[in-house]
Structures are given as C-alpha cells and as structure tokens.
Design an enzyme around this catalytic site. Structure first.
Site, PDB file in Angstrom:
ATOM      1  N   GLU A  44      -1.847   8.197  -3.879  1.00  0.00           N
ATOM      2  CA  GLU A  44      -2.764   9.327  -3.948  1.00  0.00           C
ATOM      3  C   GLU A  44      -2.064  10.618  -3.559  1.00  0.00           C
ATOM      4  OE1 GLU A  44      -5.959   6.338  -4.248  1.00  0.00           O
ATOM      5  OE2 GLU A  44      -4.293   6.477  -2.843  1.00  0.00           O
ATOM      6  N   THR A  45      -2.568  11.695  -4.153  1.00  0.00           N
ATOM      7  CA  THR A  45      -2.234  13.043  -3.715  1.00  0.00           C
ATOM      8  C   THR A  45      -3.535  13.708  -3.300  1.00  0.00           C
ATOM      9  OG1 THR A  45      -0.311  13.201  -5.163  1.00  0.00           O
ATOM     10  CG2 THR A  45      -1.250  15.263  -4.365  1.00  0.00           C
TER      11      THR A  45
END
Length: 269
Positions: A44-45
């Site tokens: 994830e970002t």
C-alpha cells in the site's frame, strides 16, 4: 513533494511491511494517486492531507495498492502516523477520516503507535469446496470477516503447517473478496507470540502481504475467544515477518507496533 518508505510493525529496517507515505495539501485525481502507488509498488501507499475543520478528524487518509484503492489498511496507517509524529507534522494522538470511518492513532514514548480500528464481525462458514487444494492444507474452520475486511480466515492444524504453505494463488483468489488469512495457535508462546498467520491477497495484486494490520482486527477476536484473553501478540510469518500486539475492546480492536523510516526522497511527477 516528499515521499517516504516506512517499514511498519517492526523496530528494524528491511522487516515488517513497507508502505509509501505522502503528505499532501489535498487529494489529486484518483488516476494520479493510483499511478504513484503503482510506481511505489509496495502493498500500500498512503496519501494524507490535513483537514481544515478538525471537529471530527485531523487528517484525511486513503490507501492504494499497485492495482486498486482499499477500504482499510493497518500498516500504512501506522506508517502515516509514524511520519506525522517523527516529522512534527502532528503532535499527540491523530484522527484519520477514511473510508472505514474515523481511525485513531496514538504514539507512545517508546516509539510505538497504537491504532484504534473497528473489530471485524466474524461469521463461521462452511469450508469452501476447493479451498484446501488451493491452499495446500486442510483447514479446521473457516470464518468470514465481513465486508470491511473482506477476507476468509482459515485455521490450520498447527504453526508448522502455516509456515510451510505454498498456495496456488490463482485458485485461492476465487474464495474471498480480498484474500485468505491462514492462521494457527503458536507452538511455543514463550517465544513472545500467541498465534501465527500468513495473508494472501491475489485479488488486490498482493501475492503475500508481509504484515497486515487489518487482518488482525479479525485475528484478535478470533484468538481472544479461543485463548480466553483480550491482550495477545500475533506473528505474521512472511519472509519479512512482523509482530502485532492486539487488545480486544468489544467493537474496537487496538493494534500496536513500531515503524522505521528507511527512505525519504522527492517525488517529481
């Protein structure tokens, strides 16, 4: 703008779960956010911006995998809280406005952060046909984690079985909305953890997630009921590995861990 890579649910670099973190003035269009997440190419970002009206929440927060936006992500929330506190962008507890409601993160003097997340509603279900063959092991039980998490929890015979899994990810993808959580009781609790897990999320472009905070909102109530204690520690036994301390508080689950910033740079696009 500054971009950081933070290893979450670990107190040392190159372990735990890496997340990209960007603090913005506002959210650009979704296509740009997705392109950045694809470029970062971690599970994830996280993208966050300060909210001008802080009555209900202090920061808005969104999470993207390399292929899609997700409704809940624990390790990237921990990573974002770590960045806010270590850079001085926010002091004390922080409230995030997210697709899963307002999530709280509280820093501690030892550098750890406690996340306050909704407890996943668990429903025992029949073991789906074909899931044992896809996973490569026969589950004892199967539990649906509800729409917020979207996983199927499968308890296996023992820790050794969980550690030895080599699943057929394409086949496994047919059996849940997000992914499969394989778990078992710890073989030796004196090692500092009460249960072990591995998380496979091929439906969102993540073959095996290193350490999954959101999965522990389901693992905490599951194992707290089984072990008779609200406070537990889980080991997510991916190659990078990480530990999550959990505390069950009814419809809320507290997740505590450390984080380490390993890369800081400038995003030019």
């Amino acid at each position: 703008m500054r971009i950081r890579i933070v290893d979450a649910f670990t107190d040392r670099p190159f372990a735990g779960n890496p997340a990209g973190v960007l603090l913005l003035d506002s959210f650009p269009d979704d296509g740009w956010l997705q392109n950045v997440a694809r470029e970062v190419n971690h599970a994830e970002t996280a993208f966050a911006h300060r909210l001008p009206d802080a009555d209900e929440a202090d920061w808005a927060l969104r999470w993207f995998t390399p292929t899609t936006e997700v409704a809940l992500c624990g390790h990237a929330t921990l990573a974002t809280a770590h960045v806010l506190h270590t850079t001085g962008a926010h002091e004390g507890p922080v409230r995030f406005a997210t697709r899963s409601g307002v999530l709280r993160a509280a820093p501690h003097e030892d550098g750890s952060v406690t996340l306050d997340f909704p407890t996943a509603p668990l429903t025992h279900v029949e073991i789906p046909d074909g899931v044992a063959e896809a996973l490569g092991a026969q589950p004892r039980t199967a539990v649906d984690t509800g729409p917020g998490v979207g996983d199927l929890v499968l308890e296996l015979a023992d820790e050794k079985t969980v550690l030895g899994l080599t699943p057929d990810l394409r086949a496994l993808a047919r059996h849940s909305r997000r992914g499969i959580i394989a778990t078992a009781r710890a073989e030796d609790p004196s090692r500092g953890y009460d249960f072990v897990s591995r998380c496979f999320f091929p439906n969102v472009g993540i073959d095996e997630d290193p350490v999954t905070g959101s999965a522990h909102t389901a693992l905490a109530p599951y194992w707290s009921e089984r072990l008779g204690r609200p406070d537990l520690t889980g080991l997510q036994a991916s190659p990078r590995s990480g530990r999550v301390r959990t505390e069950l508080r009814g419809d809320r689950t507290l997740l505590t861990g450390h984080a380490v910033t390993v890369i800081e740079g400038e995003l030019l696009a």
